[in-house]
Design a protein around this motif. Structure first.
Motif, mmCIF file in Angstrom:
data_model
loop_
_atom_site.group_PDB
_atom_site.id
_atom_site.type_symbol
_atom_site.label_atom_id
_atom_site.label_comp_id
_atom_site.label_asym_id
_atom_site.label_seq_id
_atom_site.Cartn_x
_atom_site.Cartn_y
_atom_site.Cartn_z
ATOM 1 N N SER A 190 -117.819 6.124 -17.908
ATOM 2 C CA SER A 190 -118.229 4.965 -17.683
ATOM 3 C C SER A 190 -116.672 4.600 -17.440
ATOM 4 O O SER A 190 -115.673 4.399 -18.095
ATOM 5 C CB SER A 190 -118.901 4.489 -18.671
ATOM 6 N N HIS A 191 -116.914 3.042 -17.594
ATOM 7 C CA HIS A 191 -115.633 2.003 -17.349
ATOM 8 C C HIS A 191 -115.265 2.294 -18.825
ATOM 9 O O HIS A 191 -115.698 2.184 -20.133
ATOM 10 C CB HIS A 191 -116.231 0.582 -17.509
ATOM 11 N N CYS A 246 -116.790 -2.763 -11.311
ATOM 12 C CA CYS A 246 -115.406 -2.688 -11.911
ATOM 13 C C CYS A 246 -115.643 -3.593 -13.548
ATOM 14 O O CYS A 246 -116.150 -4.652 -13.870
ATOM 15 C CB CYS A 246 -114.780 -4.169 -10.630
ATOM 16 N N SER A 247 -113.828 -3.410 -13.749
ATOM 17 C CA SER A 247 -113.869 -3.455 -15.751
ATOM 18 C C SER A 247 -112.637 -4.148 -15.529
ATOM 19 O O SER A 247 -111.773 -4.317 -14.549
ATOM 20 C CB SER A 247 -114.054 -1.986 -15.666
ATOM 21 N N VAL A 248 -112.097 -4.906 -16.840
ATOM 22 C CA VAL A 248 -111.153 -4.635 -17.524
ATOM 23 C C VAL A 248 -109.942 -4.240 -17.583
ATOM 24 O O VAL A 248 -109.321 -4.254 -17.192
ATOM 25 C CB VAL A 248 -111.055 -5.907 -17.950
ATOM 26 N N ASP A 249 -110.483 -3.018 -17.503
ATOM 27 C CA ASP A 249 -109.344 -2.027 -17.632
ATOM 28 C C ASP A 249 -109.220 -1.545 -16.481
ATOM 29 O O ASP A 249 -108.494 -0.398 -16.002
ATOM 30 C CB ASP A 249 -110.444 -0.480 -18.407
ATOM 31 N N GLY A 250 -109.259 -2.342 -15.243
ATOM 32 C CA GLY A 250 -109.007 -1.812 -13.746
ATOM 33 C C GLY A 250 -109.230 -0.889 -13.339
ATOM 34 O O GLY A 250 -108.666 -0.487 -11.596
ATOM 35 N N SER A 251 -110.547 -0.851 -13.080
ATOM 36 C CA SER A 251 -111.338 0.145 -12.583
ATOM 37 C C SER A 251 -112.225 -0.296 -11.718
ATOM 38 O O SER A 251 -112.557 -0.800 -11.757
ATOM 39 C CB SER A 251 -111.737 1.603 -13.094
ATOM 40 N N MET A 252 -112.293 0.093 -10.183
ATOM 41 C CA MET A 252 -113.228 0.301 -9.265
ATOM 42 C C MET A 252 -114.390 1.332 -9.228
ATOM 43 O O MET A 252 -114.502 2.743 -9.402
ATOM 44 C CB MET A 252 -112.810 0.178 -8.221
ATOM 45 N N VAL A 253 -115.698 1.180 -9.394
ATOM 46 C CA VAL A 253 -116.793 2.655 -9.992
ATOM 47 C C VAL A 253 -117.647 2.685 -8.593
ATOM 48 O O VAL A 253 -118.450 1.391 -8.525
ATOM 49 C CB VAL A 253 -116.923 3.057 -11.099
ATOM 50 N N VAL A 254 -117.746 3.927 -8.093
ATOM 51 C CA VAL A 254 -119.547 3.916 -7.280
ATOM 52 C C VAL A 254 -120.641 4.143 -8.109
ATOM 53 O O VAL A 254 -120.181 5.866 -8.105
ATOM 54 C CB VAL A 254 -118.739 3.893 -5.403
ATOM 55 N N TRP A 255 -121.851 3.831 -8.153
ATOM 56 C CA TRP A 255 -122.501 4.435 -9.035
ATOM 57 C C TRP A 255 -123.671 5.153 -8.166
ATOM 58 O O TRP A 255 -124.180 4.207 -7.347
ATOM 59 C CB TRP A 255 -123.128 4.443 -10.076
ATOM 60 N N ASP A 256 -124.306 6.562 -7.369
ATOM 61 C CA ASP A 256 -125.123 7.118 -7.459
ATOM 62 C C ASP A 256 -126.461 6.310 -8.286
ATOM 63 O O ASP A 256 -126.553 6.920 -9.756
ATOM 64 C CB ASP A 256 -125.034 8.483 -8.032
ATOM 65 N N ILE A 297 -107.121 -7.873 -13.808
ATOM 66 C CA ILE A 297 -108.321 -7.984 -13.820
ATOM 67 C C ILE A 297 -109.123 -7.680 -12.419
ATOM 68 O O ILE A 297 -109.018 -8.849 -11.834
ATOM 69 C CB ILE A 297 -109.068 -8.848 -15.731
ATOM 70 N N PRO A 298 -109.938 -6.810 -12.300
ATOM 71 C CA PRO A 298 -110.578 -6.833 -11.358
ATOM 72 C C PRO A 298 -112.241 -8.097 -11.042
ATOM 73 O O PRO A 298 -112.236 -8.164 -12.665
ATOM 74 C CB PRO A 298 -111.094 -5.524 -10.268
ATOM 75 N N THR A 299 -112.074 -9.440 -10.800
ATOM 76 C CA THR A 299 -113.083 -10.337 -11.266
ATOM 77 C C THR A 299 -113.745 -10.276 -10.528
ATOM 78 O O THR A 299 -115.131 -10.997 -10.493
ATOM 79 C CB THR A 299 -112.108 -11.860 -11.159
ATOM 80 N N CYS A 300 -113.600 -10.184 -9.219
ATOM 81 C CA CYS A 300 -114.974 -9.800 -7.803
ATOM 82 C C CYS A 300 -115.360 -9.296 -6.908
ATOM 83 O O CYS A 300 -113.940 -8.516 -6.864
ATOM 84 C CB CYS A 300 -115.052 -11.288 -7.599
ATOM 85 N N VAL A 322 -124.671 -6.265 -15.908
ATOM 86 C CA VAL A 322 -122.943 -5.642 -16.313
ATOM 87 C C VAL A 322 -122.466 -6.996 -17.530
ATOM 88 O O VAL A 322 -122.824 -8.028 -17.001
ATOM 89 C CB VAL A 322 -122.079 -5.190 -15.384
ATOM 90 N N GLY A 323 -122.080 -6.432 -18.306
ATOM 91 C CA GLY A 323 -121.680 -7.000 -19.271
ATOM 92 C C GLY A 323 -120.103 -7.189 -20.426
ATOM 93 O O GLY A 323 -119.477 -6.216 -20.317
ATOM 94 N N GLU A 324 -120.103 -7.695 -21.507
ATOM 95 C CA GLU A 324 -118.865 -7.791 -22.192
ATOM 96 C C GLU A 324 -118.636 -6.108 -23.185
ATOM 97 O O GLU A 324 -117.843 -6.430 -23.454
ATOM 98 C CB GLU A 324 -118.298 -8.898 -23.161
#
Length: 543
Positions: free
Chosen positions: A257-258, A278-288, A305-308, A530-532
């Protein structure tokens, strides 16, 4: 029957805690914390999860009793409760409410008759022992060391002839100390109260403890990675879960997970079997969405940080706080390209033109709206009327008009071809946090800082209807049919609404931090929030 929603699956766990993931003695289940939710998950079936809800803030510690009959969990915050759960019936058995600022450690005795809990430092540096037959306090002490990180029971205390007495023994450890305790459970007295354990020159911050089988030795591991009395200390891998085979110590990754708060979620325009976050850890993830595994992931380590995020064909385009737009391959997670200096102060909103997917619209911290050619990565238009950060962008089906919402309280409608504003909606108080354009292209639904769900007609300057919310909503999504709305925000509750009449249909409990983003799947059968708290929740929608 009335339409409703139900929590189907949770992704993510609180991997930054020292004791957040437990293997159940039944050999099949694992128990772990995900924000403020306790999850019992089947190791062999990813669809089989049970959610234990009773905490109103982040869970900080978890323990499973030796037989697996009980689960204990403690939380942080004003209501720093310890909760004991019945594993078989999956229900709350006891709630202990004596801690003040947070719970650092919970631990069951070897015979499951007692439960130990220790408060956090600063704020609550107390130790309590609870009777599992009644849920009442058996003993308490203020003699515990500061910053307790771990505790372990050692069976019955032995007398000078090494014979078991009726008193219980346990140890606590933390910053630069290990302490031994002896408890008389009949009257709650302490024959030995927090006696410092001599570790000679080993002055360390201890993170884990274990008694030998004969209870003659205590093993301790420290933050330095050193072993005291031959205890093997393993590292924590944030966001990951591994199963380890005892025979050869081989590991198999069972979950990922993130590793921090999640800022945004999106679906492809024409697919309901996958989504991206996307997450504050700088990751982008595609989920099945069929089995919740990761299809691909990408990361940028120095981009803020990715915001959108938004899908464009098989790519994921994202806006970042460093002012860049970055594009990732939706199949491999590889970063394909980036655009620098998209917005001074950071990119706060982004949307890809839906039909031809040749253009994208971005919004910035200073209220600028810019249109970009995706292929050439050149700016083709600059629109400036907003005075504060852009929070939402929506594009009409004709790809010639767009709506933008801002913290300046306005939702503006733009003619993109002629680069001019053609309509304006203004909220009375507070900024716009999120909005959605209905399929009829005339009506808009928004949430904002004034804590209302507002319904608009683009032909009218004022809201047609406004519904008071219990807290400030940060995110909103509307179903493809236009019949349903989902909102989430600082109240940590996901809410499903009927568009016609604005009736609230269902509340979804599970998040333990603000909900940052929500999205309906294109087929309207599921919602992802998704959340904090770093959690991703998948909800089934029943209509």
């Amino acid at each position: 029957s009335q339409p409703t929603m139900e929590l189907e699956h949770a992704i993510g766990f609180s991997g930054d805690l020292r004791k957040c993931l437990m293997f159940h003695p039944n050999g099949r289940d694992m128990v772990y914390a995900a924000g403020g939710c306790l999850i019992v998950a089947d190791l062999l079936d990813p669809h089989n999860q049970v959610f234990l809800r009773g905490h109103d803030d982040f869970i900080t510690t978890v323990d499973v009793s030796p037989s697996g009959r009980y689960i204990a969990s403690g939380q942080r915050g004003e209501n720093a409760d310890v909760i004991v759960w019945d594993f078989e019936e999956k229900r709350l058995l006891y709630r202990m409410q004596s801690h003040d600022a947070g719970v650092a450690v919970v631990a069951f005795s070897h015979d499951e008759k007692l439960l130990l809990s220790v408060g956090v430092t600063p704020g609550d540096n107390r130790l309590f022992v609870w009777d599992m037959a009644s849920g009442l306090m058996n003993a308490q002490s203020n003699a515990v060391q500061s910053n307790t990180m771990c505790a372990v029971w050692g069976g019955f205390f032995k007398d000078i002839k090494r014979r078991d007495t009726s008193n219980y023994m346990f140890a606590t450890a933390g910053k630069k100390s290990i302490r031994i305790w002896c408890l008389d459970p009949v009257n709650g007295a302490w024959p030995v109260m927090g006696e410092n354990f001599t570790a000679h020159s080993h002055i360390r911050d201890y993170t884990c403890l274990a008694f030998s089988h004969d209870r003659n030795h205590l093993f301790a591991g420290s933050t330095t990675g050193e072993m005291y009395r031959q205890l093997l200390v393993g590292g924590r891998l944030f966001g990951l879960m591994y199963r380890m085979r005892n025979s050869d110590m081989k590991t198999v990754k069972i979950s990922e997970s993130h590793r921090g708060a999640i800022t945004a979620v999106t679906f492809p325009r024409d697919s309901s079997d996958r989504f991206a976050t996307c997450s504050v850890d700088g990751s982008m993830v595609v989920w099945d969405l069929t089995d919740y595994h990761i299809l691909c992931s990408g990361k940028c380590r120095d981009g803020g940080i990715p915001t959108c995020i938004s899908y464009a064909f098989d790519c994921i385009i994202s806006g970042w706080t460093d002012g860049k737009v970055r594009c990732f391959d939706g199949e491999t997670g590889e970063m394909l390209w980036d655009i620098s200096d998209v917005h001074k102060g950071g990119v706060t909103a982004l949307q890809v033109v839906s039909y031809n997917q040749r253009f994208m619209i971005t919004g910035g911290e200073n209220g600028d709206i810019r249109v970009w050619d995706i292929k050439s990565r050149e700016m083709v238009s600059h629109l400036k009327e907003h005075t504060s950060a852009i929070t939402s962008i929506s594009i009409f089906e004709d790809d010639a008009h767009a709506l933008t919402g801002s913290k300046d309280r306005n939702i503006l409608c733009w003619d993109l071809r002629h680069e001019k504003r053609v309509a304006s909606l203004r909220q009375r108080m507070g900024g716009i946090n999120s909005f959605a354009l209905l399929p009829d292209q005339l009506q808009v639904v928004s949430v904002g800082q004034e804590r209302k769900l507002s319904f608009w007609d683009l032909r009218e300057p004022d809201p047609i209807q406004s519904i008071a919310l219990e807290g400030e909503a940060l995110a909103l999504s509307i179903s493809s049919s236009g019949n349903f709305i989902v909102t989430g925000g600082k109240s940590q509750v996901l809410q499903l609404w009927l568009f016609e009449g604005g009736n609230r249909l269902a509340d979804g409990m599970g998040h333990s931090g603000s909900i940052n983003s929500v999205a309906f799947s294109p087929d309207d059968k599921q919602i992802v929030s998704v959340g904090e708290d770093g959690c991703i929740f998948v909800w089934n929608v029943y209509t």
